[in-house]
Enzyme design. Sequence first.
Site, short mmCIF file in Angstrom:
data_model
loop_
_atom_site.label_atom_id
_atom_site.label_comp_id
_atom_site.label_asym_id
_atom_site.label_seq_id
_atom_site.Cartn_x
_atom_site.Cartn_y
_atom_site.Cartn_z
N ALA A 7 -33.39 -41.27 0.00
CA ALA A 7 -34.69 -40.63 0.18
C ALA A 7 -35.63 -40.98 -0.96
O ALA A 7 -35.36 -40.67 -2.12
CB ALA A 7 -34.50 -39.12 0.25
N GLY A 38 -6.26 -14.01 12.37
CA GLY A 38 -7.28 -13.29 11.62
C GLY A 38 -8.46 -14.17 11.29
O GLY A 38 -9.48 -14.19 11.98
N TYR A 61 0.84 -1.20 0.00
CA TYR A 61 0.00 0.00 0.00
C TYR A 61 0.88 1.25 0.00
O TYR A 61 2.08 1.17 -0.23
CB TYR A 61 -0.97 -0.04 1.17
CG TYR A 61 -1.93 -1.21 1.07
CD1 TYR A 61 -2.77 -1.36 -0.04
CD2 TYR A 61 -2.00 -2.19 2.06
CE1 TYR A 61 -3.64 -2.44 -0.15
CE2 TYR A 61 -2.86 -3.27 1.96
CZ TYR A 61 -3.68 -3.39 0.85
OH TYR A 61 -4.53 -4.45 0.74
N CYS A 111 -11.44 -22.80 10.76
CA CYS A 111 -11.41 -22.02 9.51
C CYS A 111 -10.98 -22.96 8.39
O CYS A 111 -10.06 -23.77 8.55
CB CYS A 111 -10.42 -20.87 9.66
SG CYS A 111 -10.04 -20.01 8.11
#
Length: 639
Positions: free
Chosen positions: A451, A314, A168, A338
Amino acid sequence: MQLFESVQIGTMRLKNRIVLAPMGTTTDQSCAFNAYDLAYYEERAKGGAGLIMTGAVSVSDEFEPPACQLLNSNKHVYMLHRIAESVHAYGAKFAIQLSPGIGRMNWIDPHTAPYSASPCPNYYNPELICKELPIEGIHKLVKAMGESAKLAKDAGVDMIEIHGYGGYLIDQFISSKWNHRTDEYGGSFENRQRFLFEIIDEIRKTCGKNYPIAVKVTLDSMDDDEKPLEEGLSIIKRLSQSGIDLIHYGRGSYSCRWRMVSSVYQHPGFDLEAARLVREVSGKVPVMAHGKLNHPDVANKAISDGLVDLIAIGHGLIADPHWPNKVKENRLDEIVPCIGCGECHFNAMKGHPRPCAVNPLCMHEKEYQLYPAKTKKRILVLGGGPAGLKAAAIAAQRGFDVTLWEKNQYLGGALAAAAAMKFKKDVKDQLEYLIRQVKKYKVDIVLEKEAILEDVFSFHPDRVIVAIGANPVVIPIKGHDLPHVTTAIPALLHPETVKQNVVIIGGGEVGCEMGVEFASKGKKVTIVEIAEDILMAPSFVANKQNIRYMVEHSLLRVLTSCATKEIKEKEVIVEVNGNQEVLKADTVIFSTGFRSEHSLFEQLIDKNIDVVEIGDSQKPGKVIDAIHQGYHCMRVYEG
C-alpha cells in the site's frame, strides 16, 4: 452419522447426541438470566444441538457471593422460563447446572474468607483461609439445591445437572486434601461423599423420582493430589447404582486447569482416553464427555465405538452455534473453527459477557446482525491478516465492492506464522476458514501489492481499511543486524532457515511456543528472558499452564532475569545474576513484541479519505481484537 441418532436419558428423549456443554460465566448485577442469555441459548438450539445446558447456577447467596447466575426465588424464574420455551421451539431439551457453591475457588470477593469443607487456603489468595461450613450450613445448602431444582422444573427445565466437578465445593467435601472434618461429613471416603448424595436425595424428593438428574463429576485431578483416580471411579460406580440418569465426567483441577479447559495445545477428544475406565464402572447409565470434541470425525467415532453416549461441546459451539446443522448437512467448510484461545473463559472471569475471539456475535446474537448495503460503495482493504480478511469478507457479504491488497505472497499475516506450529492446527483451520470466506464472497485479492499513498488515492475508494499489521521490535544491542538474526514471523514461516543452536530473545507466549516448536524438531534452544519469569503478560491461566507444561517437558533451556549483552556470529553473550555466560547460537530470534506504524493511516486522513485503522495496525493485540474490529468496522458502515 450416529451422532445424530436420538437417545433416551431417563424419561427425556433427545433428538441427537450433541450437547451444549455447561460453561460458567459471570452475569449482570441482577445475578439472573437476561435477554442476552436467552438469545445465546436460543441460537445454539436453533443451530441443532439436542440438549442445551447452562453453566453453573448458584442456589444460595448466604455463604458466598454468586459467581454466576442465582436461582433461589420466583423472581429468577421469569427469564429461565422464556429460555426454556425458546430452546423447546427448536426441538431441543433444556438443562440447568446447579451448584451449592464454589468454596475456596471464590474470586468474586477477594477480601472475605469463603466457606469450604474445612479451613484451607483460598485458591486465588492463599493467605485468605477459608472458614469451615457449619453443619447447619450444609443442611441449608442441601435444601436449597432441592428448592432450586423444583423452581427449574416448574420453569420448564428438562433436567438438572449437579455440579460436582472441577474442585468446587462438592469436590472440596470429597477431597481428603481439603476436607479434614471429624463429623459425619468428613473422615472416611463414604462420609466425604455424603454432601453429594444428600443433594441427589433432596432433588429426588422435590422433583420426583422420574425427573432426570445428571451429575458432573471429577474423574481425577491428574497432576494434583486432590482426587485420586480410584476415588473418582468409585464415585461413578456409586452414582450408577443410585439411579442417576446421566454421568458427565471430566479430569483435572485448578492446579492443572489445562486439563479442565480445552485449548489449542490439546489434541481433539483428549478426555476420551479415560472413557473405557468410566464405562467399566458406570453400568447402564449413559455417559457424557467433553474436551475438544468439536471435530466431527472424533465425536462420531466416540459414539460409534460406544465410548460415550453424549458429546458435550463447549467452546466449539461458542465459536459456531450452528456446528450441529453444518455437520449434519455436510457443510464442514462453513464451520467457524474454535482456535482454543480461551478468551471466552478469560474475559468471563473479568466480568465480560463471554466474548469469543472468532465469533463477534456471541452474547450479542440479536444486536450485531449484518444487513445488506444500501449503496454499493468501493472498499479497499490494506492487509490480509485476520483483521483485514474479516473486514473484507464482511464488507463483501453485505454487498460492497471489495478489493484487498496484501504485500506478501500469502494471506494471513502474523496468524499464518502462528498456524505454522504443529500444535496450532486450530489456528490453521481458522486461517483457512477466513481465506475461504473472502473467496466465497468474491473479494478481489491482489497479492504482492504494498500500500502506497499515491496508489490508494488513485484507486478512488469510498472507504479504506488499514490492516497492515505491526512491525517486530528488535532491541538495538550490538550484533542485532547480523545476517543470522531474525524475528518470530519469518523464522516460523521459513523454518528451514533456522539452524541447530537457537537463542530466542523473549520469553512471552510467542517466544515460548516457538521454543517448543523448534525443540521438537531437534534444535538446541535457549530462551532468554529479562524478566524474573516467562509468560508474564496477562492471559488465560489454563493456556499459560499448558505452555509452561510444554516448555518444562521440552528439551530446551530457559534463562530468566537474563540480559542479552551482545550477539556475535556463533554466540550470544548474556548476563545472569551478574555473571556473564556465552551461549552457542547460529540462529538468533527476537521475540520482543511489536510496534504499530501509523504513518499511512495519518497520510490518508490528511487526504480526507474515509479510513479506519484496525488490528495490529491500530495497536498490537490478539486475534480477538483483530477479528472483532474487522467485523464491526464494516458491520456499522453505511457509506
